[in-house]
Design a protein around this motif. Structure first.
Motif, PDB file in Angstrom:
ATOM      1  N   ALA A 105       0.807  -1.219   0.000  1.00 20.33           N
ATOM      2  CA  ALA A 105       0.000   0.000   0.000  1.00 20.33           C
ATOM      3  C   ALA A 105       0.842   1.272   0.000  1.00 20.33           C
ATOM      4  O   ALA A 105       0.362   2.336  -0.425  1.00 20.33           O
ATOM      5  CB  ALA A 105      -0.937  -0.010   1.209  1.00 20.33           C
ATOM      6  N   ASP A 106       2.091   1.180   0.436  1.00 18.66           N
ATOM      7  CA  ASP A 106       2.953   2.364   0.494  1.00 18.66           C
ATOM      8  C   ASP A 106       3.696   2.633  -0.815  1.00 18.66           C
ATOM      9  O   ASP A 106       4.562   3.496  -0.877  1.00 18.66           O
ATOM     10  CB  ASP A 106       3.948   2.257   1.655  1.00 18.66           C
ATOM     11  CG  ASP A 106       4.915   1.089   1.506  1.00 18.66           C
ATOM     12  OD1 ASP A 106       4.781   0.297   0.534  1.00 18.66           O
ATOM     13  OD2 ASP A 106       5.801   0.948   2.376  1.00 18.66           O
ATOM     14  N   GLY A 107       3.358   1.887  -1.876  1.00 17.25           N
ATOM     15  CA  GLY A 107       3.980   2.134  -3.171  1.00 17.25           C
ATOM     16  C   GLY A 107       5.313   1.454  -3.367  1.00 17.25           C
ATOM     17  O   GLY A 107       6.073   1.821  -4.272  1.00 17.25           O
ATOM     18  N   THR A 108       5.617   0.461  -2.549  1.00 18.15           N
ATOM     19  CA  THR A 108       6.820  -0.347  -2.737  1.00 18.15           C
ATOM     20  C   THR A 108       6.437  -1.685  -3.358  1.00 18.15           C
ATOM     21  O   THR A 108       5.267  -2.096  -3.335  1.00 18.15           O
ATOM     22  CB  THR A 108       7.535  -0.603  -1.395  1.00 18.15           C
ATOM     23  OG1 THR A 108       6.633  -1.289  -0.514  1.00 18.15           O
ATOM     24  CG2 THR A 108       7.992   0.703  -0.768  1.00 18.15           C
ATOM     25  N   ILE A 109       7.422  -2.382  -3.904  1.00 22.39           N
ATOM     26  CA  ILE A 109       7.215  -3.755  -4.373  1.00 22.39           C
ATOM     27  C   ILE A 109       6.938  -4.637  -3.160  1.00 22.39           C
ATOM     28  O   ILE A 109       7.621  -4.545  -2.138  1.00 22.39           O
ATOM     29  CB  ILE A 109       8.471  -4.271  -5.114  1.00 22.39           C
ATOM     30  CG1 ILE A 109       8.748  -3.426  -6.377  1.00 22.39           C
ATOM     31  CG2 ILE A 109       8.316  -5.743  -5.468  1.00 22.39           C
ATOM     32  CD1 ILE A 109       7.757  -3.552  -7.490  1.00 22.39           C
ATOM     33  N   ASP A 110       5.928  -5.503  -3.257  1.00 22.42           N
ATOM     34  CA  ASP A 110       5.656  -6.474  -2.197  1.00 22.42           C
ATOM     35  C   ASP A 110       6.673  -7.603  -2.348  1.00 22.42           C
ATOM     36  O   ASP A 110       6.486  -8.539  -3.116  1.00 22.42           O
ATOM     37  CB  ASP A 110       4.226  -7.007  -2.310  1.00 22.42           C
ATOM     38  CG  ASP A 110       3.814  -7.852  -1.119  1.00 22.42           C
ATOM     39  OD1 ASP A 110       4.674  -8.594  -0.588  1.00 22.42           O
ATOM     40  OD2 ASP A 110       2.632  -7.800  -0.728  1.00 22.42           O
ATOM     41  N   GLU A 111       7.764  -7.467  -1.623  1.00 26.85           N
ATOM     42  CA  GLU A 111       8.904  -8.370  -1.817  1.00 26.85           C
ATOM     43  C   GLU A 111       8.557  -9.815  -1.484  1.00 26.85           C
ATOM     44  O   GLU A 111       8.979 -10.741  -2.197  1.00 26.85           O
ATOM     45  CB  GLU A 111      10.087  -7.897  -0.971  1.00 26.85           C
ATOM     46  CG  GLU A 111      11.367  -8.667  -1.240  1.00 26.85           C
ATOM     47  CD  GLU A 111      12.599  -7.976  -0.692  1.00 26.85           C
ATOM     48  OE1 GLU A 111      13.690  -8.567  -0.805  1.00 26.85           O
ATOM     49  OE2 GLU A 111      12.484  -6.843  -0.169  1.00 26.85           O
ATOM     50  N   GLN A 112       7.812 -10.038  -0.416  1.00 29.43           N
ATOM     51  CA  GLN A 112       7.487 -11.418  -0.043  1.00 29.43           C
ATOM     52  C   GLN A 112       6.645 -12.089  -1.114  1.00 29.43           C
ATOM     53  O   GLN A 112       6.939 -13.216  -1.540  1.00 29.43           O
ATOM     54  CB  GLN A 112       6.741 -11.451   1.293  1.00 29.43           C
ATOM     55  CG  GLN A 112       6.360 -12.873   1.723  1.00 29.43           C
ATOM     56  CD  GLN A 112       5.683 -12.911   3.081  1.00 29.43           C
ATOM     57  OE1 GLN A 112       5.759 -11.961   3.846  1.00 29.43           O
ATOM     58  NE2 GLN A 112       5.011 -14.011   3.370  1.00 29.43           N
ATOM     59  N   ARG A 113       5.616 -11.407  -1.559  1.00 30.81           N
ATOM     60  CA  ARG A 113       4.745 -12.016  -2.564  1.00 30.81           C
ATOM     61  C   ARG A 113       5.463 -12.211  -3.894  1.00 30.81           C
ATOM     62  O   ARG A 113       5.301 -13.250  -4.546  1.00 30.81           O
ATOM     63  CB  ARG A 113       3.481 -11.177  -2.752  1.00 30.81           C
ATOM     64  CG  ARG A 113       2.489 -11.328  -1.598  1.00 30.81           C
ATOM     65  CD  ARG A 113       1.214 -10.554  -1.843  1.00 30.81           C
ATOM     66  NE  ARG A 113       0.174 -10.932  -0.875  1.00 30.81           N
ATOM     67  CZ  ARG A 113      -1.054 -10.456  -0.878  1.00 30.81           C
ATOM     68  NH1 ARG A 113      -1.417  -9.563  -1.802  1.00 30.81           N
ATOM     69  NH2 ARG A 113      -1.938 -10.859   0.016  1.00 30.81           N
ATOM     70  N   MET A 114       6.252 -11.239  -4.321  1.00 26.68           N
ATOM     71  CA  MET A 114       6.975 -11.391  -5.580  1.00 26.68           C
ATOM     72  C   MET A 114       7.975 -12.538  -5.500  1.00 26.68           C
ATOM     73  O   MET A 114       8.128 -13.312  -6.452  1.00 26.68           O
ATOM     74  CB  MET A 114       7.673 -10.086  -5.948  1.00 26.68           C
ATOM     75  CG  MET A 114       6.722  -8.997  -6.434  1.00 26.68           C
ATOM     76  SD  MET A 114       5.806  -9.439  -7.930  1.00 26.68           S
ATOM     77  CE  MET A 114       7.126  -9.394  -9.155  1.00 26.68           C
ATOM     78  N   SER A 115       8.650 -12.684  -4.374  1.00 28.40           N
ATOM     79  CA  SER A 115       9.586 -13.800  -4.211  1.00 28.40           C
ATOM     80  C   SER A 115       8.859 -15.134  -4.281  1.00 28.40           C
ATOM     81  O   SER A 115       9.351 -16.101  -4.897  1.00 28.40           O
ATOM     82  CB  SER A 115      10.326 -13.673  -2.873  1.00 28.40           C
ATOM     83  OG  SER A 115      11.151 -12.536  -2.853  1.00 28.40           O
ATOM     84  N   GLU A 116       7.692 -15.202  -3.677  1.00 28.14           N
ATOM     85  CA  GLU A 116       6.920 -16.446  -3.697  1.00 28.14           C
ATOM     86  C   GLU A 116       6.402 -16.766  -5.099  1.00 28.14           C
ATOM     87  O   GLU A 116       6.369 -17.931  -5.509  1.00 28.14           O
ATOM     88  CB  GLU A 116       5.770 -16.361  -2.703  1.00 28.14           C
ATOM     89  CG  GLU A 116       6.231 -16.378  -1.249  1.00 28.14           C
ATOM     90  CD  GLU A 116       5.112 -16.083  -0.269  1.00 28.14           C
ATOM     91  OE1 GLU A 116       3.989 -15.729  -0.714  1.00 28.14           O
ATOM     92  OE2 GLU A 116       5.346 -16.203   0.953  1.00 28.14           O
ATOM     93  N   LEU A 117       6.019 -15.747  -5.846  1.00 29.60           N
ATOM     94  CA  LEU A 117       5.569 -15.967  -7.216  1.00 29.60           C
ATOM     95  C   LEU A 117       6.716 -16.457  -8.097  1.00 29.60           C
ATOM     96  O   LEU A 117       6.538 -17.343  -8.942  1.00 29.60           O
ATOM     97  CB  LEU A 117       4.964 -14.679  -7.783  1.00 29.60           C
ATOM     98  CG  LEU A 117       3.589 -14.311  -7.238  1.00 29.60           C
ATOM     99  CD1 LEU A 117       3.263 -12.849  -7.541  1.00 29.60           C
ATOM    100  CD2 LEU A 117       2.510 -15.223  -7.814  1.00 29.60           C
ATOM    101  N   VAL A 118       7.902 -15.884  -7.918  1.00 28.91           N
ATOM    102  CA  VAL A 118       9.074 -16.351  -8.669  1.00 28.91           C
ATOM    103  C   VAL A 118       9.365 -17.811  -8.335  1.00 28.91           C
ATOM    104  O   VAL A 118       9.649 -18.627  -9.219  1.00 28.91           O
ATOM    105  CB  VAL A 118      10.298 -15.456  -8.375  1.00 28.91           C
ATOM    106  CG1 VAL A 118      11.561 -16.077  -8.962  1.00 28.91           C
ATOM    107  CG2 VAL A 118      10.086 -14.054  -8.930  1.00 28.91           C
ATOM    108  N   LYS A 119       9.280 -18.153  -7.066  1.00 23.55           N
ATOM    109  CA  LYS A 119       9.504 -19.537  -6.649  1.00 23.55           C
ATOM    110  C   LYS A 119       8.474 -20.467  -7.278  1.00 23.55           C
ATOM    111  O   LYS A 119       8.811 -21.554  -7.774  1.00 23.55           O
ATOM    112  CB  LYS A 119       9.449 -19.644  -5.128  1.00 23.55           C
ATOM    113  CG  LYS A 119       9.761 -21.046  -4.600  1.00 23.55           C
ATOM    114  CD  LYS A 119       9.768 -21.057  -3.077  1.00 23.55           C
ATOM    115  CE  LYS A 119      10.065 -22.462  -2.544  1.00 23.55           C
ATOM    116  NZ  LYS A 119      10.084 -22.496  -1.051  1.00 23.55           N
ATOM    117  N   ALA A 120       7.207 -20.044  -7.312  1.00 25.33           N
ATOM    118  CA  ALA A 120       6.159 -20.866  -7.921  1.00 25.33           C
ATOM    119  C   ALA A 120       6.370 -21.042  -9.420  1.00 25.33           C
ATOM    120  O   ALA A 120       5.986 -22.061  -9.999  1.00 25.33           O
ATOM    121  CB  ALA A 120       4.792 -20.230  -7.665  1.00 25.33           C
ATOM    122  N   ALA A 121       7.005 -20.047 -10.056  1.00 24.95           N
ATOM    123  CA  ALA A 121       7.250 -20.111 -11.497  1.00 24.95           C
ATOM    124  C   ALA A 121       8.335 -21.110 -11.861  1.00 24.95           C
ATOM    125  O   ALA A 121       8.413 -21.554 -13.013  1.00 24.95           O
ATOM    126  CB  ALA A 121       7.624 -18.724 -12.017  1.00 24.95           C
ATOM    127  N   GLY A 122       9.183 -21.475 -10.907  1.00 28.25           N
ATOM    128  CA  GLY A 122      10.229 -22.453 -11.186  1.00 28.25           C
ATOM    129  C   GLY A 122      11.184 -21.960 -12.255  1.00 28.25           C
ATOM    130  O   GLY A 122      11.791 -20.895 -12.138  1.00 28.25           O
TER     131      GLY A 122
END
Length: 254
Positions: A105-122
């Protein structure tokens, strides 16, 4: 063409809606496609039937946007879970890559969620879409995406067009080095794409070459619209302009 083969630079990615858009882009000489539904909303996740058909017909790599709705990039837990599920399913189908983006909400990248999505992408390529352009500090956002192991970021330099955002795009290219790819976009056409490339040093560029075509429907009900008040929208289709794609690619490589 596989993603390990090197096309002439800049590599050109075309943003398309559906199968017909993909076929037009590859016929015009695109190197890669971003496959979407509903470009009127900026692109949302296409159906899996569309993805499967694309896998049957594509001769170039395509990346699939994973975006559950239009609007902002601040997702509920349920929306985020659906994104994880889509990324996992797309990985199983064997697409070349996915295009995602989550903000806090503060205009930053959601690092936890993006990291988890990258992991899910393999092993899939992962692009952060123009959620990046809505961050309050692009320098910090780029470093966050690098930590998340995102492969590229789609950006207009936080302006409406790449021409307006060219200075920031050039800065981002320098900051990125060989750690992440800057995929430049924003109003690119045959008249400006060469200038943008020369000013920024971009090695990959992205655009949508769209035109409206009248529907082939002969019967038209004037009293019913499927959404909003623009009744003519039911009888107007937005398609990828193959000739414009080819002309813009040629201009990029002069």
């Amino acid at each position: 063409m596989t993603e390990t083969e090197r096309p002439r630079l800049p590599l050109i990615e075309i943003c398309v809606e559906g199968i017909d858009g993909l076929l037009a882009a590859q016929a015009a000489g695109a190197d890669r496609v971003e496959l979407c539904a509903s470009l009127i909303e900026g692109g949302i996740t296409p159906s899996f039937g569309t993805v499967r058909t694309a896998l049957e017909l594509a001769t170039i790599p395509f990346h699939v946007i994973v975006r559950p709705r239009g609007g902002d990039f601040l997702y509920s837990e349920a929306e985020y879970r659906s994104m994880l599920a889509d990324v996992g399913a797309l990985a199983e189908l064997g697409v070349a890559g996915v295009v995602v983006g989550c903000l806090a909400a503060d205009g930053t990248i959601d690092e936890q969620r993006m990291s988890e999505l990258v992991k899910a992408a393999g092993s899939l390529n992962v692009t952060c879409h123009r959620a990046f352009d809505m961050t309050h500090d692009p320098t910090e956002a780029l470093e966050t995406l690098i930590r998340c192991k995102v492969g590229r970021v789609l950006t207009s330099g936080q302006r409406d067009t790449a021409l307006e955002g060219a200075d920031l795009l050039a800065d981002l290219v320098r900051q990125a080095g060989d750690r992440i790819i800057i995929l430049g976009c924003g109003g690119l056409d045959p008249e400006n794409i060469g200038k943008v490339r020369r000013k920024t040093g971009l090695s990959e560029m992205h655009f949508a070459a769209l035109k409206d075509m009248p529907s082939a429907m002969r019967y038209r009900n004037p009293g019913v619209g499927m959404g909003g008040t623009d009744l003519d929208r039911e009888y107007r289709n937005t398609v990828t302009d193959e000739a414009m794609v080819a002309a813009t690619i040629a201009a990029a490589r002069l």
